[in-house]
Design an enzyme around this catalytic site. Sequence first.
Site, mmCIF file in Angstrom:
data_model
loop_
_atom_site.group_PDB
_atom_site.id
_atom_site.type_symbol
_atom_site.label_atom_id
_atom_site.label_comp_id
_atom_site.label_asym_id
_atom_site.label_seq_id
_atom_site.Cartn_x
_atom_site.Cartn_y
_atom_site.Cartn_z
ATOM 1 N N GLY A 71 -16.531 -14.093 -4.170
ATOM 2 C CA GLY A 71 -15.446 -13.585 -3.388
ATOM 3 C C GLY A 71 -15.133 -14.543 -2.221
ATOM 4 O O GLY A 71 -14.006 -15.003 -1.820
ATOM 5 N N THR A 72 -16.227 -15.132 -1.665
ATOM 6 C CA THR A 72 -16.296 -16.186 -0.590
ATOM 7 C C THR A 72 -15.568 -17.252 -0.985
ATOM 8 O O THR A 72 -14.463 -17.709 -0.142
ATOM 9 C CB THR A 72 -17.521 -16.522 -0.121
ATOM 10 O OG1 THR A 72 -18.339 -15.225 0.202
ATOM 11 C CG2 THR A 72 -17.497 -17.533 1.046
ATOM 12 N N ASN A 158 -15.382 -4.097 4.807
ATOM 13 C CA ASN A 158 -16.505 -3.791 3.921
ATOM 14 C C ASN A 158 -17.394 -3.035 4.834
ATOM 15 O O ASN A 158 -18.761 -2.501 4.201
ATOM 16 C CB ASN A 158 -17.038 -5.312 3.806
ATOM 17 C CG ASN A 158 -17.184 -6.218 5.093
ATOM 18 O OD1 ASN A 158 -16.151 -6.254 5.695
ATOM 19 N ND2 ASN A 158 -18.213 -6.665 5.374
ATOM 20 N N GLN A 197 -13.932 -5.260 -1.607
ATOM 21 C CA GLN A 197 -14.459 -3.842 -1.515
ATOM 22 C C GLN A 197 -13.785 -2.959 -2.267
ATOM 23 O O GLN A 197 -13.996 -1.983 -2.653
ATOM 24 C CB GLN A 197 -14.521 -3.475 -0.076
ATOM 25 C CG GLN A 197 -15.669 -4.420 0.710
ATOM 26 C CD GLN A 197 -17.132 -3.839 0.075
ATOM 27 O OE1 GLN A 197 -17.493 -2.989 -0.304
ATOM 28 N NE2 GLN A 197 -17.926 -4.901 0.437
ATOM 29 N N THR A 255 -16.892 -26.595 -15.092
ATOM 30 C CA THR A 255 -17.274 -26.066 -16.494
ATOM 31 C C THR A 255 -17.147 -24.945 -15.979
ATOM 32 O O THR A 255 -17.988 -24.126 -15.231
ATOM 33 C CB THR A 255 -18.399 -26.530 -17.112
ATOM 34 O OG1 THR A 255 -18.266 -28.067 -17.469
ATOM 35 C CG2 THR A 255 -18.356 -25.914 -18.583
ATOM 36 N N CYS A 343 -30.137 -7.223 15.160
ATOM 37 C CA CYS A 343 -31.553 -7.395 14.917
ATOM 38 C C CYS A 343 -31.448 -7.580 13.309
ATOM 39 O O CYS A 343 -32.587 -8.155 12.990
ATOM 40 C CB CYS A 343 -32.524 -6.115 15.239
ATOM 41 S SG CYS A 343 -32.110 -5.711 17.010
HETATM 42 S S1 FES Z 1 -34.038 -8.582 17.007
HETATM 43 FE FE1 FES Z 1 -33.830 -7.646 18.999
HETATM 44 S S2 FES Z 1 -35.876 -7.014 19.585
HETATM 45 FE FE2 FES Z 1 -35.996 -7.879 17.852
#
Ligand code: FES
Lengths: 438, 228
Positions: A71-72, A158, A197, A255, A343
Site C-alpha cells: 500500500g505504501t 486507519n 483500510q 518480475t 511511547c
Molecule cells: S516512552 Fe515515554 S517514558 Fe517511556
Amino acid sequence: MKRIYLDHAATTPVDPRVKEVMLPFLECVFGNPSALYRDGRVVKEAVKSARESIAKILHCTSEEIIFTGSGTESDALAMLGVMKKNQIRKKDGSLKKGHLVTTTFEHHAVLYNAERLEKEGYEVTYVRVNKEGLANPKDVRDAIRPDTVLVSVMYANNEIGTIQPIHEIGQIIKDIRKKRRESGDPNPIWFHTDACQASAYLNLDVQKLGVDLMTINGSKIYGPKGIGLLFVRRGVKLEALYEGGGQENKLRSGTEHIAGIVGLGEALKLVQEHKEQENRRLTELRDYFIKGLFERVPKIVLNGHPVKRLPNNVNISILDIEGEAMLLYLDKYGIEASTGSACDSATLDPSHVILALGKPYEFAHASMRFTMGHSTTREDLDIALKTLPGIVEILRKISPVHLDLDATQMSTAAAFAGEGFPHWEAKRGSKLKLRSKQ
Amino acid sequence: MAEPTKKLEKKPIPKGIYEVVNEYTGEGWVYSDIVKEHFFHPRNLLLEEPKDGDFDAVGEVGSPACGDTMRMWAKVNQDEDRIQELKWKTFGCGSAIASTSMFSVMLTENGGMKVDDALKIKPQHVMDRLSGLPNRKIHCSVLADKAFRKTMNNYFHASGQHDRVIVENSRVIDPKLNITDKDIEEAVLEGAQTLEEVQKKLKVAVGSPEIVTEVDQLIRFYKEKYYG
Ligand code: FES
C-alpha cells in the site's frame, strides 16, 4: 490462555482459501510471465485472471490496475508519480511545479510523501478534519487552487476508522475538471484515495466513487503481505518511481510477485463477496463493545464519529493512562490491541490522528484501538470487557495526571519548565490558556 | 455465526521471538524478567493521596522526548541525611514504570541511601540492575533520575539548605536562595502571573530588592511566551 487478536487494522491473518490458491505458485509453477514457453504462459494467465477479477470489483478495466509491493508503494507511486509527471503549464508556456491537497490525518505513507514533495519545492495544503474525524468536502474544495494537480484523501482512517466523503469530493473534482476543460485550461486535476483500510468493508466501485487513483493492499484483507495495487484511470499520467524491465505498463518494473497477485485477487474477491453479512456481524460487535466499555470504564471518549466509521473499529481514549503500559498489561492477559501513544512509536510521536481531532496530546497517549475481524467473537469481547476495567484501575492509580473530558490543553505544562514542551506541542504553536486561579 | 473464514489455529510463538520490535529498524528486544517483575508489580507506588506532613518534598518533571511525566515524593531522615521514603506516580510507559520502581528500591533499600549518594545514582546504574532496556527506551529511565533531583532541590529549598540546591542547565537569579530562571518559568506555568504570586511560591527576591526588576522581566517574558 486464549489469545484474543483485536488488531486487524494493523494486519490480518491470511485466509486459508487465499493460501490455497497461492501455494501452486510457490511450489511448482514458477515461470516468468514474460516468457513464451508453457510455464510462462500459465503464470501469465494467472496474473491476467487475477487482474480481471479485481477490475470487475473496482468497475474498471484490467489495464487500469498496477500491481505494486505494498500500500505504501502504491501511495508513493500515486503521489510522487502524478506530481512529478504533471507540471503546471503557465499562460506564457513555461512550466512550474503543481500543488497538492491532502488532509492532516492521512496515513504516514501519504503524509510523509507529501512532506517529501514539499522539500522538493511542491506546495501542499493540508485540510483539517473536524473533531469527529471527518473531512468536509467544502474545505477540500476551498483548498483547491488553479494549479492543484492532485487531491489525496483517504477512504477510511486507519486509526479511528472514520469514513470520508469520497463520493462528494470526487464530484467536486469532476466539476473542477470540467470547468478547466471548458475554459481551455490544459492542466489536469486528479483524485487519489488510499483505500487500504476500507477495502474489506466498503464499496470499491471507482466510477461511483469518482476517484482516478486508488490504493489497495493485501495485508489488511486476509491476503498476503508484500503485495499492493494502484488503480490508475486511463488518461492519468504518472512517472514511474524507478526504471527496469517495464512491467505493469512501464510503471512498476520488476518480475511480478505471482503468488502475491493471485492471493490479492482471491482475498479481495472473498472479502467483497461476504462484506454485507460480515459488516452486519462486525457492526453489532463494535457497538456491543463500545457500549460495554462505556458501562464499565469511567472517563473515556470515543475517538471518531460513532457511526460513520468502519464496522470493525473501536478507538477510545482512556483518560489519565498511558497506552503502552496498557498494551503490556493487556498482552499479559492475552489481548492484542494497539495504541496511539508516543511511547509505542519508533519516533516517539503521539498519534497525529488524535492530535488532528484537536485534542491535547495526553488523549493520544491514552488512545487504544481495538479492531475486530473474522475470528472475533462476542466471547472474545466479553473477556476483553472483563479484563480491561481492572487494568485501567491499576494504571489510573499509578498516574499523576487528571484530565477533564473536555480538556483543550496539556495538563502538566509546569513539568516541562526549563527543557521546553515536547516538539509536537511547539509545532502546534498553540498558547496555553490560564486555568482559573486556585 | 457468520464466519467467512475457518477459525485460524493459533500456534504458540516460538522461543526467541522478540516482544518488542522497532518497526523501522527491525531492532528486536525481549524485556528481562526483572523489568517485567517491576512493571507488573511496581514498588513504592504512591496509591493514596498524601496527607500534609507525610513527605518533606514533592517534584514533578516531564520528558520532552515523549511527553510522559513523573511525580515523586520523598521523606528524608534529617538527622542522618538519608532517604527514608521515596514514592512516585507516572504517566509513562512500561519502561518508565519498571525503571522508576527499581530506582526507588535502590534508594530506599538497606535503611536508605545518604542523600548525597542517592544524588549520584545514574540511569545507567538502574539499567544494570534491570538487565537493560531497549535502546529507544533509555530516555524513560532518565525520568526517575530527573524527578528525584527536582524533588531534592525542592527539599533543600523547603529545609533552608539553599546551598545544596543543584543548578543544572539554568541560570541563578537569586543567589541567596539559589533560585533559577527555570524555577520562575515553572511558577508561571503553574499559573502565577505577578511578582506577588511568584513570590508566594518561591520567596524569590524577598531579601534581595536589587533583583526585583529582573524577576519581573522574567515573569513577563514567560507569560508572553506561554500565554501570548
Ligand atoms: S516512552 Fe515515554 S517514558 Fe517511556
